[in-house]
Design a protein around this motif. Structure first.
Motif, PDB file in Angstrom:
ATOM      1  N   THR A 187     -13.664  -5.207 -12.021  1.00 59.99           N
ATOM      2  CA  THR A 187     -14.496  -6.017 -13.068  1.00 59.99           C
ATOM      3  C   THR A 187     -14.040  -6.335 -14.343  1.00 59.99           C
ATOM      4  O   THR A 187     -14.327  -7.241 -15.354  1.00 59.99           O
ATOM      5  N   GLY A 188     -13.617  -5.137 -14.785  1.00 60.05           N
ATOM      6  CA  GLY A 188     -14.010  -4.581 -16.460  1.00 60.05           C
ATOM      7  C   GLY A 188     -15.083  -4.901 -16.692  1.00 60.05           C
ATOM      8  O   GLY A 188     -14.962  -4.350 -17.976  1.00 60.05           O
ATOM      9  N   GLU A 189     -15.976  -5.061 -16.811  1.00 57.71           N
ATOM     10  CA  GLU A 189     -17.147  -4.647 -17.305  1.00 57.71           C
ATOM     11  C   GLU A 189     -17.340  -3.431 -18.019  1.00 57.71           C
ATOM     12  O   GLU A 189     -17.623  -2.219 -17.072  1.00 57.71           O
ATOM     13  N   LEU A 190     -17.822  -3.405 -19.149  1.00 56.94           N
ATOM     14  CA  LEU A 190     -18.115  -2.331 -19.630  1.00 56.94           C
ATOM     15  C   LEU A 190     -19.057  -1.090 -18.891  1.00 56.94           C
ATOM     16  O   LEU A 190     -20.584  -1.757 -19.201  1.00 56.94           O
ATOM     17  N   LEU A 191     -19.476  -0.432 -18.550  1.00 62.42           N
ATOM     18  CA  LEU A 191     -20.076   0.959 -17.588  1.00 62.42           C
ATOM     19  C   LEU A 191     -20.948   1.784 -18.573  1.00 62.42           C
ATOM     20  O   LEU A 191     -21.796   2.787 -18.898  1.00 62.42           O
ATOM     21  N   ALA A 202     -25.568   0.620 -15.435  1.00 58.97           N
ATOM     22  CA  ALA A 202     -24.889   1.173 -14.964  1.00 58.97           C
ATOM     23  C   ALA A 202     -25.296   2.579 -14.011  1.00 58.97           C
ATOM     24  O   ALA A 202     -24.663   3.339 -13.448  1.00 58.97           O
ATOM     25  N   ARG A 203     -26.634   3.349 -14.948  1.00 60.30           N
ATOM     26  CA  ARG A 203     -26.705   4.231 -13.609  1.00 60.30           C
ATOM     27  C   ARG A 203     -27.042   3.567 -12.427  1.00 60.30           C
ATOM     28  O   ARG A 203     -27.498   3.028 -11.545  1.00 60.30           O
ATOM     29  N   GLY A 204     -27.306   5.083 -11.886  1.00 59.46           N
ATOM     30  CA  GLY A 204     -27.473   5.765  -9.945  1.00 59.46           C
ATOM     31  C   GLY A 204     -25.703   5.474  -9.281  1.00 59.46           C
ATOM     32  O   GLY A 204     -26.622   5.185  -8.627  1.00 59.46           O
ATOM     33  N   ARG A 205     -24.850   5.204 -10.235  1.00 60.15           N
ATOM     34  CA  ARG A 205     -24.085   5.029  -9.303  1.00 60.15           C
ATOM     35  C   ARG A 205     -22.923   5.994  -9.380  1.00 60.15           C
ATOM     36  O   ARG A 205     -21.454   5.274  -9.253  1.00 60.15           O
ATOM     37  N   GLY A 206     -22.729   7.413 -10.060  1.00 61.88           N
ATOM     38  CA  GLY A 206     -22.072   8.422 -10.471  1.00 61.88           C
ATOM     39  C   GLY A 206     -20.947   7.843 -10.681  1.00 61.88           C
ATOM     40  O   GLY A 206     -20.058   8.425 -11.176  1.00 61.88           O
ATOM     41  N   VAL A 207     -21.348   7.030 -12.481  1.00 56.73           N
ATOM     42  CA  VAL A 207     -19.996   7.095 -13.091  1.00 56.73           C
ATOM     43  C   VAL A 207     -20.502   7.894 -14.331  1.00 56.73           C
ATOM     44  O   VAL A 207     -18.341   8.154 -14.379  1.00 56.73           O
ATOM     45  N   ALA A 262     -24.560  15.456 -13.698  1.00 56.61           N
ATOM     46  CA  ALA A 262     -23.081  14.816 -13.490  1.00 56.61           C
ATOM     47  C   ALA A 262     -22.294  15.932 -13.979  1.00 56.61           C
ATOM     48  O   ALA A 262     -21.034  15.567 -13.271  1.00 56.61           O
ATOM     49  N   ALA A 263     -22.468  17.057 -15.107  1.00 56.06           N
ATOM     50  CA  ALA A 263     -21.688  18.303 -15.534  1.00 56.06           C
ATOM     51  C   ALA A 263     -21.930  19.061 -14.367  1.00 56.06           C
ATOM     52  O   ALA A 263     -20.346  19.544 -13.697  1.00 56.06           O
ATOM     53  N   LEU A 264     -22.876  19.069 -13.708  1.00 62.23           N
ATOM     54  CA  LEU A 264     -22.467  20.192 -12.168  1.00 62.23           C
ATOM     55  C   LEU A 264     -21.062  19.475 -11.151  1.00 62.23           C
ATOM     56  O   LEU A 264     -20.710  20.085 -10.228  1.00 62.23           O
ATOM     57  N   ARG A 265     -21.675  17.913 -10.477  1.00 63.22           N
ATOM     58  CA  ARG A 265     -21.104  17.301  -9.647  1.00 63.22           C
ATOM     59  C   ARG A 265     -19.561  17.258 -10.409  1.00 63.22           C
ATOM     60  O   ARG A 265     -18.584  16.811  -9.221  1.00 63.22           O
ATOM     61  N   ALA A 266     -18.911  17.903 -11.266  1.00 65.54           N
ATOM     62  CA  ALA A 266     -18.197  17.096 -12.130  1.00 65.54           C
ATOM     63  C   ALA A 266     -17.329  18.574 -12.105  1.00 65.54           C
ATOM     64  O   ALA A 266     -16.318  18.458 -12.072  1.00 65.54           O
ATOM     65  N   GLY A 267     -18.003  19.403 -11.680  1.00 65.82           N
ATOM     66  CA  GLY A 267     -17.654  20.706 -11.069  1.00 65.82           C
ATOM     67  C   GLY A 267     -17.826  22.095 -11.978  1.00 65.82           C
ATOM     68  O   GLY A 267     -17.357  23.073 -11.957  1.00 65.82           O
ATOM     69  N   PHE A 268     -18.052  21.337 -13.407  1.00 63.27           N
ATOM     70  CA  PHE A 268     -18.858  22.406 -14.375  1.00 63.27           C
ATOM     71  C   PHE A 268     -20.404  23.795 -13.770  1.00 63.27           C
ATOM     72  O   PHE A 268     -20.274  23.278 -13.298  1.00 63.27           O
ATOM     73  N   ARG A 269     -19.921  24.922 -14.363  1.00 66.43           N
ATOM     74  CA  ARG A 269     -20.694  25.729 -14.021  1.00 66.43           C
ATOM     75  C   ARG A 269     -21.410  25.661 -15.516  1.00 66.43           C
ATOM     76  O   ARG A 269     -21.028  26.224 -16.635  1.00 66.43           O
ATOM     77  N   GLY A 278     -12.646   3.875  -8.941  1.00 59.92           N
ATOM     78  CA  GLY A 278     -12.698   3.279  -8.974  1.00 59.92           C
ATOM     79  C   GLY A 278     -13.561   2.263 -10.419  1.00 59.92           C
ATOM     80  O   GLY A 278     -13.913   1.633 -10.492  1.00 59.92           O
ATOM     81  N   LEU A 279     -12.539   3.233 -11.032  1.00 57.47           N
ATOM     82  CA  LEU A 279     -12.777   3.437 -13.054  1.00 57.47           C
ATOM     83  C   LEU A 279     -11.620   3.187 -12.957  1.00 57.47           C
ATOM     84  O   LEU A 279     -10.644   3.606 -13.453  1.00 57.47           O
TER      85      LEU A 279
END
Length: 403
Positions: free
Chosen positions: A78-82, A107-112, A147-154, A13-14
């Motif tokens: 939409t092309g909106e900057l997030l 744009a917060r709270g949407r997992g961007v 956000a880093a944890l959810r991206a897979g970072f340890r 979606g990005l």
């Protein structure tokens, strides 16, 4: 360093694309946000010329030099900057890079940040051949950590930051990501919405709350330690009873109280490892301290500690405050057990624990260090969620041992 060719990435979606001069107004608006100014090193104040320079010559120069890969993160429909996300450094000697990001307040709270970081990481591993990515953030930036944890970072430890934000802490978290750690697009991944990591980030990522307790019709406030409490803390830690049963510095000076507030209480909240409160009476005067320290080995357990100002002893303040703090730990932090420990013989502390509902479990031999440098037996008791009859209340939204 070889040039890195600018690319566009589309994932989950990005749309991630190189910055354009037309983005300057949106970047300027986003960087007025207090959180971006607090947790990053953007210029303060952030002026229109800073935004124009960033989206123009700075970002283009980074791509040409091959030292960075900055992306504008936009809504793919939409092309909106997030957000901003990309590689803030590339090291070809080790084939590693560092990820950095900020998210616009709208744009917060949407997992961007998580989705964008995953897209950048996938591109960095597949197209650039990098073998490892690093993430860093100032301790206390729980939104970035989550956000880093959810991206897979340890998240693997702490280090002193080379370029701390003005007025911030000098210590930072550091984590790493390898190709095998990266979740697939759309995958919930680690630290999902119902995880303990997410729950704790929501708590410790906000200012420390004020809790309330009632004893004999009088309201007590459990609030963060303030500058005006330090003299009372100093006097309490000089009291012979406190000195006898704890390992606070002796003689105890006001500088010790200042260090305790800064390096123990404030640092624990920033790290998400504990909560230290002043117990204040109806006139907001210091009457006690109470704290909850999360166990490193088991995040569902915590230890409680407390001390009472000499003039406030015998009034039932600490049992009420301890019960309120434990209830907050159960309901808000998701704790399953709170433990109390004290040197055998500290009957005043034991009475507080028993009145607060703790169940005595026994004596642990050689369990706690003493002021003399030896180890002594300790009483141990516990409190479980079902032991409480009334929860703590809160607005929506100092030492080893007990004194």
């Amino acid at each position: 360093m070889a040039r890195v060719e600018p690319v566009e990435l589309t994932e989950d979606g990005l749309l991630l694309r190189p910055w354009r001069t037309a983005d300057a107004d949106a970047v300027h608006r986003a960087c007025q946000d207090p959180d971006i100014q607090r947790w990053t090193t953007v210029p303060r104040p952030y002026l229109p010329e800073h935004a124009r320079a960033f989206v123009g010559e700075i970002s283009a120069g980074d791509w040409r030099a091959g030292t960075r890969a900055p992306f504008a993160v936009c809504d793919a429909a939409t092309g909106e900057l997030l957000a901003s996300c990309g590689l803030v450094s590339v090291d070809r000697t080790t084939d590693s890079g560092e990820v950095g990001y900020w998210v616009a307040p709208w744009a917060r709270g949407r997992g961007v940040a998580t989705r964008a970081t995953r897209a950048v990481a996938r591109w960095a591993f597949d197209a650039l051949g990098l073998r490892r990515l690093v993430w860093q953030a100032e301790i206390g930036n729980h939104a970035s950590r989550l956000a880093a944890l959810r991206a897979g970072f340890r998240v693997e430890g702490e280090l002193r930051l080379a370029d701390p934000s003005p007025g911030g802490r000098r210590e930072g978290w550091v984590g790493s990501l390898f190709p095998g750690d990266l979740p697939a697009p759309g995958d919930a991944g680690p630290a999902g919405p119902d995880s303990l990591d997410a729950r704790r980030a929501a708590v410790f990522g906000r200012p420390q709350p004020t809790l309330f307790a009632t004893v004999a019709g009088r309201e007590l406030r459990l609030r963060p330690i303030e500058e005006g409490d330090l003299d009372a803390i100093t006097d309490t830690c000089r009291d012979p009873h406190t000195v006898e049963w704890t390992t606070v510095p002796a003689p105890y000076e006001r500088a010790d109280a200042e260090r305790f507030r800064r390096d123990v209480a404030d640092a624990a909240w920033a790290r998400g490892t504990g909560a230290y409160f002043t117990v204040a009476d109806g006139d907001d005067r210091y009457v006690a301290s109470v704290d909850l320290r999360l166990a490193a080995a088991d995040p569902a357990q915590a230890m409680v500690g407390f001390m009472t100002a000499p003039h406030a002893r015998g009034r039932g303040y600490l049992p009420a405050a301890t019960t309120a703090l434990a209830a907050w730990g159960f309901t808000t932090l998701g704790l399953a057990r709170v433990e109390w420990r004290a040197l055998v013989g500290n009957t005043a502390s034991r009475r507080v624990a028993e009145k607060a509902g703790f169940t005595m479990e026994g004596t642990a031999r050689g369990f706690l260090p003493t002021r003399a440098g030896t180890r002594a037996d300790a009483w141990v008791a516990s409190l479980l969620p079902g032991d409480l009859t009334a929860p703590a209340t809160a607005p929506p939204g100092p030492s080893r041992g007990n004194r």
